[in-house]
Design an enzyme around this catalytic site. Structure first.
Site, PDB file in Angstrom:
ATOM      1  N   GLY A  15       0.838  -1.190   0.000  1.00 58.21           N
ATOM      2  CA  GLY A  15       0.000   0.000   0.000  1.00 58.21           C
ATOM      3  C   GLY A  15       0.884   1.256   0.000  1.00 58.21           C
ATOM      4  O   GLY A  15       2.112   1.172  -0.106  1.00 58.21           O
ATOM      5  N   VAL A  17       1.426   3.637   2.451  1.00 56.97           N
ATOM      6  CA  VAL A  17       2.280   3.727   3.643  1.00 56.97           C
ATOM      7  C   VAL A  17       3.283   2.571   3.639  1.00 56.97           C
ATOM      8  O   VAL A  17       4.473   2.755   3.903  1.00 56.97           O
ATOM      9  CB  VAL A  17       1.427   3.700   4.930  1.00 56.97           C
ATOM     10  CG1 VAL A  17       2.316   3.630   6.166  1.00 56.97           C
ATOM     11  CG2 VAL A  17       0.529   4.926   4.993  1.00 56.97           C
ATOM     12  N   SER A  42      -5.005 -10.292  -0.864  1.00 56.50           N
ATOM     13  CA  SER A  42      -5.561 -10.469  -2.219  1.00 56.50           C
ATOM     14  C   SER A  42      -4.636 -11.209  -3.182  1.00 56.50           C
ATOM     15  O   SER A  42      -5.043 -11.512  -4.294  1.00 56.50           O
ATOM     16  CB  SER A  42      -5.889  -9.096  -2.817  1.00 56.50           C
ATOM     17  OG  SER A  42      -4.690  -8.366  -3.016  1.00 56.50           O
ATOM     18  N   GLN A  77      -1.843  -2.413   6.726  1.00 54.18           N
ATOM     19  CA  GLN A  77      -2.943  -2.869   5.888  1.00 54.18           C
ATOM     20  C   GLN A  77      -4.195  -2.017   6.058  1.00 54.18           C
ATOM     21  O   GLN A  77      -4.990  -1.908   5.138  1.00 54.18           O
ATOM     22  CB  GLN A  77      -3.255  -4.334   6.210  1.00 54.18           C
ATOM     23  CG  GLN A  77      -4.320  -4.960   5.336  1.00 54.18           C
ATOM     24  CD  GLN A  77      -3.879  -5.065   3.877  1.00 54.18           C
ATOM     25  OE1 GLN A  77      -2.696  -5.085   3.591  1.00 54.18           O
ATOM     26  NE2 GLN A  77      -4.827  -5.090   2.975  1.00 54.18           N
ATOM     27  N   ARG A 106      -5.183   2.444  18.539  1.00 53.57           N
ATOM     28  CA  ARG A 106      -4.394   3.520  19.164  1.00 53.57           C
ATOM     29  C   ARG A 106      -4.790   3.861  20.586  1.00 53.57           C
ATOM     30  O   ARG A 106      -3.949   4.066  21.452  1.00 53.57           O
ATOM     31  CB  ARG A 106      -4.522   4.805  18.327  1.00 53.57           C
ATOM     32  CG  ARG A 106      -3.397   5.000  17.390  1.00 53.57           C
ATOM     33  CD  ARG A 106      -3.550   6.303  16.641  1.00 53.57           C
ATOM     34  NE  ARG A 106      -3.098   6.087  15.282  1.00 53.57           N
ATOM     35  CZ  ARG A 106      -3.570   6.728  14.226  1.00 53.57           C
ATOM     36  NH1 ARG A 106      -4.521   7.624  14.362  1.00 53.57           N
ATOM     37  NH2 ARG A 106      -3.083   6.467  13.042  1.00 53.57           N
ATOM     38  N   CYS A 139      -1.202  11.166  11.581  1.00 55.84           N
ATOM     39  CA  CYS A 139      -0.126  11.879  10.874  1.00 55.84           C
ATOM     40  C   CYS A 139       0.044  13.323  11.361  1.00 55.84           C
ATOM     41  O   CYS A 139       1.154  13.771  11.651  1.00 55.84           O
ATOM     42  CB  CYS A 139      -0.396  11.856   9.374  1.00 55.84           C
ATOM     43  SG  CYS A 139      -2.109  12.199   8.936  1.00 55.84           S
ATOM     44  N   GLN A 166      -4.006  20.010   5.319  1.00 58.78           N
ATOM     45  CA  GLN A 166      -3.602  18.619   5.150  1.00 58.78           C
ATOM     46  C   GLN A 166      -3.624  18.181   3.684  1.00 58.78           C
ATOM     47  O   GLN A 166      -4.549  18.487   2.936  1.00 58.78           O
ATOM     48  CB  GLN A 166      -4.497  17.720   6.015  1.00 58.78           C
ATOM     49  CG  GLN A 166      -4.311  18.027   7.496  1.00 58.78           C
ATOM     50  CD  GLN A 166      -5.088  17.120   8.435  1.00 58.78           C
ATOM     51  OE1 GLN A 166      -5.640  17.601   9.409  1.00 58.78           O
ATOM     52  NE2 GLN A 166      -5.123  15.827   8.175  1.00 58.78           N
ATOM     53  N   LYS A 248      -8.603  13.707  17.477  1.00 59.71           N
ATOM     54  CA  LYS A 248      -7.335  12.985  17.618  1.00 59.71           C
ATOM     55  C   LYS A 248      -6.214  13.917  18.074  1.00 59.71           C
ATOM     56  O   LYS A 248      -5.306  13.514  18.794  1.00 59.71           O
ATOM     57  CB  LYS A 248      -6.938  12.330  16.287  1.00 59.71           C
ATOM     58  CG  LYS A 248      -7.772  11.106  15.921  1.00 59.71           C
ATOM     59  CD  LYS A 248      -7.361  10.600  14.534  1.00 59.71           C
ATOM     60  CE  LYS A 248      -8.158   9.381  14.111  1.00 59.71           C
ATOM     61  NZ  LYS A 248      -7.838   8.970  12.725  1.00 59.71           N
ATOM     62  N   ARG A 271      -8.500  20.088   4.502  1.00 61.54           N
ATOM     63  CA  ARG A 271      -7.781  19.455   3.383  1.00 61.54           C
ATOM     64  C   ARG A 271      -7.440  20.530   2.356  1.00 61.54           C
ATOM     65  O   ARG A 271      -8.292  21.352   2.001  1.00 61.54           O
ATOM     66  CB  ARG A 271      -8.685  18.393   2.752  1.00 61.54           C
ATOM     67  CG  ARG A 271      -7.992  17.543   1.698  1.00 61.54           C
ATOM     68  CD  ARG A 271      -7.103  16.482   2.284  1.00 61.54           C
ATOM     69  NE  ARG A 271      -7.839  15.462   3.029  1.00 61.54           N
ATOM     70  CZ  ARG A 271      -7.274  14.640   3.918  1.00 61.54           C
ATOM     71  NH1 ARG A 271      -5.975  14.722   4.187  1.00 61.54           N
ATOM     72  NH2 ARG A 271      -7.998  13.736   4.557  1.00 61.54           N
ATOM     73  N   GLN A 354       3.852  13.647   5.506  1.00 57.92           N
ATOM     74  CA  GLN A 354       2.971  12.838   6.340  1.00 57.92           C
ATOM     75  C   GLN A 354       3.096  11.349   6.044  1.00 57.92           C
ATOM     76  O   GLN A 354       2.591  10.530   6.797  1.00 57.92           O
ATOM     77  CB  GLN A 354       1.541  13.351   6.251  1.00 57.92           C
ATOM     78  CG  GLN A 354       0.830  13.075   4.988  1.00 57.92           C
ATOM     79  CD  GLN A 354       0.058  11.796   5.080  1.00 57.92           C
ATOM     80  OE1 GLN A 354      -0.199  11.314   6.167  1.00 57.92           O
ATOM     81  NE2 GLN A 354      -0.299  11.223   3.948  1.00 57.92           N
TER      82      GLN A 354
HETATM   83  P1  NAP Z   1      -3.542   1.573   0.806  1.00 57.76           P
HETATM   84  O1  NAP Z   1      -2.557   2.282  -0.062  1.00 57.76           O
HETATM   85  O2  NAP Z   1      -4.962   1.595   0.387  1.00 57.76           O
HETATM   86  O3  NAP Z   1      -3.055   0.045   0.930  1.00 57.76           O
HETATM   87  C1  NAP Z   1      -3.753  -0.900   1.716  1.00 57.76           C
HETATM   88  C2  NAP Z   1      -3.807  -2.235   1.015  1.00 57.76           C
HETATM   89  O4  NAP Z   1      -4.590  -2.169  -0.166  1.00 57.76           O
HETATM   90  C3  NAP Z   1      -2.496  -2.796   0.502  1.00 57.76           C
HETATM   91  O5  NAP Z   1      -1.744  -3.325   1.542  1.00 57.76           O
HETATM   92  C4  NAP Z   1      -2.982  -3.879  -0.442  1.00 57.76           C
HETATM   93  O6  NAP Z   1      -3.270  -5.070   0.293  1.00 57.76           O
HETATM   94  C5  NAP Z   1      -4.291  -3.319  -0.963  1.00 57.76           C
HETATM   95  N1  NAP Z   1      -4.247  -2.941  -2.387  1.00 57.76           N
HETATM   96  C6  NAP Z   1      -5.236  -3.180  -3.276  1.00 57.76           C
HETATM   97  N2  NAP Z   1      -4.919  -2.703  -4.480  1.00 57.76           N
HETATM   98  C7  NAP Z   1      -3.704  -2.151  -4.368  1.00 57.76           C
HETATM   99  C8  NAP Z   1      -2.841  -1.499  -5.294  1.00 57.76           C
HETATM  100  N3  NAP Z   1      -3.171  -1.318  -6.571  1.00 57.76           N
HETATM  101  N4  NAP Z   1      -1.648  -1.048  -4.859  1.00 57.76           N
HETATM  102  C9  NAP Z   1      -1.295  -1.208  -3.570  1.00 57.76           C
HETATM  103  N5  NAP Z   1      -2.060  -1.844  -2.667  1.00 57.76           N
HETATM  104  C10 NAP Z   1      -3.271  -2.298  -3.052  1.00 57.76           C
HETATM  105  O7  NAP Z   1      -3.519   2.101   2.305  1.00 57.76           O
HETATM  106  P2  NAP Z   1      -2.590   3.249   2.973  1.00 57.76           P
HETATM  107  O8  NAP Z   1      -3.023   4.592   2.508  1.00 57.76           O
HETATM  108  O9  NAP Z   1      -1.173   2.849   2.821  1.00 57.76           O
HETATM  109  O10 NAP Z   1      -3.037   3.145   4.503  1.00 57.76           O
HETATM  110  C11 NAP Z   1      -2.742   1.992   5.289  1.00 57.76           C
HETATM  111  C12 NAP Z   1      -3.041   2.268   6.751  1.00 57.76           C
HETATM  112  O11 NAP Z   1      -2.178   3.258   7.226  1.00 57.76           O
HETATM  113  C13 NAP Z   1      -4.465   2.774   7.019  1.00 57.76           C
HETATM  114  O12 NAP Z   1      -4.928   2.266   8.233  1.00 57.76           O
HETATM  115  C14 NAP Z   1      -4.281   4.234   7.162  1.00 57.76           C
HETATM  116  O13 NAP Z   1      -5.269   4.833   7.960  1.00 57.76           O
HETATM  117  C15 NAP Z   1      -2.936   4.282   7.847  1.00 57.76           C
HETATM  118  N6  NAP Z   1      -2.272   5.549   7.625  1.00 57.76           N
HETATM  119  C16 NAP Z   1      -2.328   6.108   6.389  1.00 57.76           C
HETATM  120  C17 NAP Z   1      -1.706   7.303   6.169  1.00 57.76           C
HETATM  121  C18 NAP Z   1      -1.760   7.891   4.799  1.00 57.76           C
HETATM  122  O14 NAP Z   1      -1.181   8.905   4.607  1.00 57.76           O
HETATM  123  N7  NAP Z   1      -2.397   7.286   3.820  1.00 57.76           N
HETATM  124  C19 NAP Z   1      -1.019   7.942   7.189  1.00 57.76           C
HETATM  125  C20 NAP Z   1      -0.953   7.339   8.458  1.00 57.76           C
HETATM  126  C21 NAP Z   1      -1.588   6.133   8.651  1.00 57.76           C
HETATM  127  P3  NAP Z   1      -3.088  -6.537  -0.330  1.00 57.76           P
HETATM  128  O15 NAP Z   1      -1.662  -6.701  -0.751  1.00 57.76           O
HETATM  129  O16 NAP Z   1      -3.445  -7.402   0.827  1.00 57.76           O
HETATM  130  O17 NAP Z   1      -4.044  -6.599  -1.473  1.00 57.76           O
END
Ligand code: NAP
Length: 376
Positions: A15, A17, A42, A77, A106, A139, A166, A248, A271, A354
């Site tokens: 993903g 992060v 997946s 995840q 958290r 973040c 943000q 938060k 945002r 972030q």
């Molecule tokens: P994300 O990019 O949506 O990734 C989550 C999961 O989606 C991946 O591990 C993967 O799991 C699946 N996925 C499906 N299609 C994908 C694709 N084309 N490319 C990559 N992954 C794909 O989630 P994220 O934004 O990193 O956030 C993850 C967690 O961190 C969340 O709880 C979020 O709240 C937290 N967080 C996020 C941020 C932020 O800036 N986004 C900041 C702090 C904390 P599989 O391999 O199992 O399919």
């Protein structure tokens, strides 16, 4: 020197992060001497990423039994997976260390929110007391504390408001793409006017307004135009009229620093059309008239990544913007001055990537700290 090989499960590594985390761990050699086991929700059975330790396949992240025998689980995840799998994996008798980027755990009493440059002592005490659940902070909260946490630790803050700016990345990968799509649509529709030699600004403005309100304008993810606008709402409504993102700020910052009594923190989370770095404008009511020079010195000394930016235009525009810090670990703090309300009123502006200090970096460093504690 390692005494045994730790088995580390990685979930959510591909993903947004997770990808930043993987890059940082590769750069710092964090998985050296450990045995990583990669999971997927997946792509079970497909090839796992090669981190220099031979070919392997992705394990099933929905199978609690597949996590047995791991010493540490690192997950980026997301909250839904954590809420579903954490209880199942613990119920199956797994007692290892759980490191999580999602918010789900958290505020649990037995979880520590990790931000070691500020709360390493809290982490070490919790480890000694048997804590085994470690969660990265929100973040915006982590970035604010990396910039100004020292002021709380010194007892100088009576209360603080945070008005945030943000970035799109905080809402996820699809939202980042949508912001750029919105920019493309605005620029494309206005291209003819921009290229014409003497287009009046108001003509350009009318064109942009028409584009923003047009049927085909891409808003599926944000629900409204972000490019050319701002969105004064992040996350869900709370009973007191704040949003969950705003809540938060108070609960997580106080928990991270272990402040008693709690210091009130509140504000409005907004945002804006930045890509991956958040900014915040802060108003701080000091507990006394601390000289500005002392405040600047305290901030400059607080972490090796925190940098005080001189309060002038050139420095601020060069160093105190999302564009300047994106992709770096630097946390600049600037626009520091006392407000006209009185010598106990301080204002500041801070920025940070972030996806680094706001997400992946505290997780990466927690893994490293736990390996030190575990002697492996
Ligand atoms: P994300 O990019 O949506 O990734 C989550 C999961 O989606 C991946 O591990 C993967 O799991 C699946 N996925 C499906 N299609 C994908 C694709 N084309 N490319 C990559 N992954 C794909 O989630 P994220 O934004 O990193 O956030 C993850 C967690 O961190 C969340 O709880 C979020 O709240 C937290 N967080 C996020 C941020 C932020 O800036 N986004 C900041 C702090 C904390 P599989 O391999 O199992 O399919």
């Amino acid at each position: 020197m390692s005494t045994r090989t730790l088995r580390i499960g990685l979930v959510g590594w591909r993903g947004m992060v997770g990808s930043v985390l993987m890059d940082r761990m590769a750069a710092e050699g964090d998985l050296a001497g450990a045995e990583p086991v990669f999971f997927s929700t997946s792509q079970v059975g497909q090839a796992a990423p090669d981190v220099g330790q031979g070919a392997a396949v992705l394990q099933d992240a929905h199978d609690a039994a597949a996590f047995a025998g791991l010493d540490i689980i690192v997950t980026c995840q997301g909250g839904a997976w954590t809420k579903s799998m954490y209880p199942q994996i613990r119920a199956a008798g797994w007692t290892g260390h759980w490191i999580d980027a999602a918010s789900a755990l958290r505020m649990a009493d037995d979880a520590v929110i990790v931000l070691d440059p500020l709360n390493r002592h809290v982490m070490d005490e919790a480890f000694a007391a048997g804590t085994n659940t470690w969660v990265g902070g929100n973040c915006t909260v982590s970035l604010m504390l990396m910039g100004l946490g020292t002021l709380f630790q010194r007892g100088w803050v009576e209360w603080m408001t945070s008005m945030t700016y943000q970035a799109a990345s905080g809402a996820g990968a699809k939202n980042m793409a949508e912001l750029v799509s919105q920019m493309r649509k605005i620029g494309g529709d206005a291209a003819g006017l921009l290229d014409a030699p003497r287009t009046a600004a108001l003509t350009l403005d009318r064109q942009v307004s028409t584009t923003l309100s047009s049927d085909g304008f891409p808003t599926a993810n944000f629900g409204a135009p972000l490019a050319g606008s701002v969105l004064p709402w992040i996350d869900t409504l709370q009973p007191d009229g704040s949003t969950r993102e705003e809540l938060k700020g108070h609960v997580e910052a106080n928990k991270i620093l272990g402040l008693t009594p709690e210091v009130p923190i509140d504000g409005i989370c907004v945002r804006v059309g930045a890509m991956r770095s958040h900014a915040q404008a802060l108003t701080i009511k000091l507990t006394r008239d601390v000289p500005l020079a002392d405040i600047e010195a305290a901030i400059a000394d607080s972490t090796e990544w925190t940098e005080v930016i001189t309060n002038d235009k050139a420095e601020s525009l060069a160093k105190l913007t999302p564009a300047a810090v994106s992709g770096t670990l630097t946390i600049p703090v600037g626009r520091l001055r006392k407000l006209r309300m009185g010598p106990e009123y301080l204002t500041a502006f801070t920025v940070g990537d972030q996806l680094l200090w706001g997400a992946a970096e505290p997780i990466r460093r927690t893994l490293k700290i736990l390996r030190e504690h575990l002697g492996a």
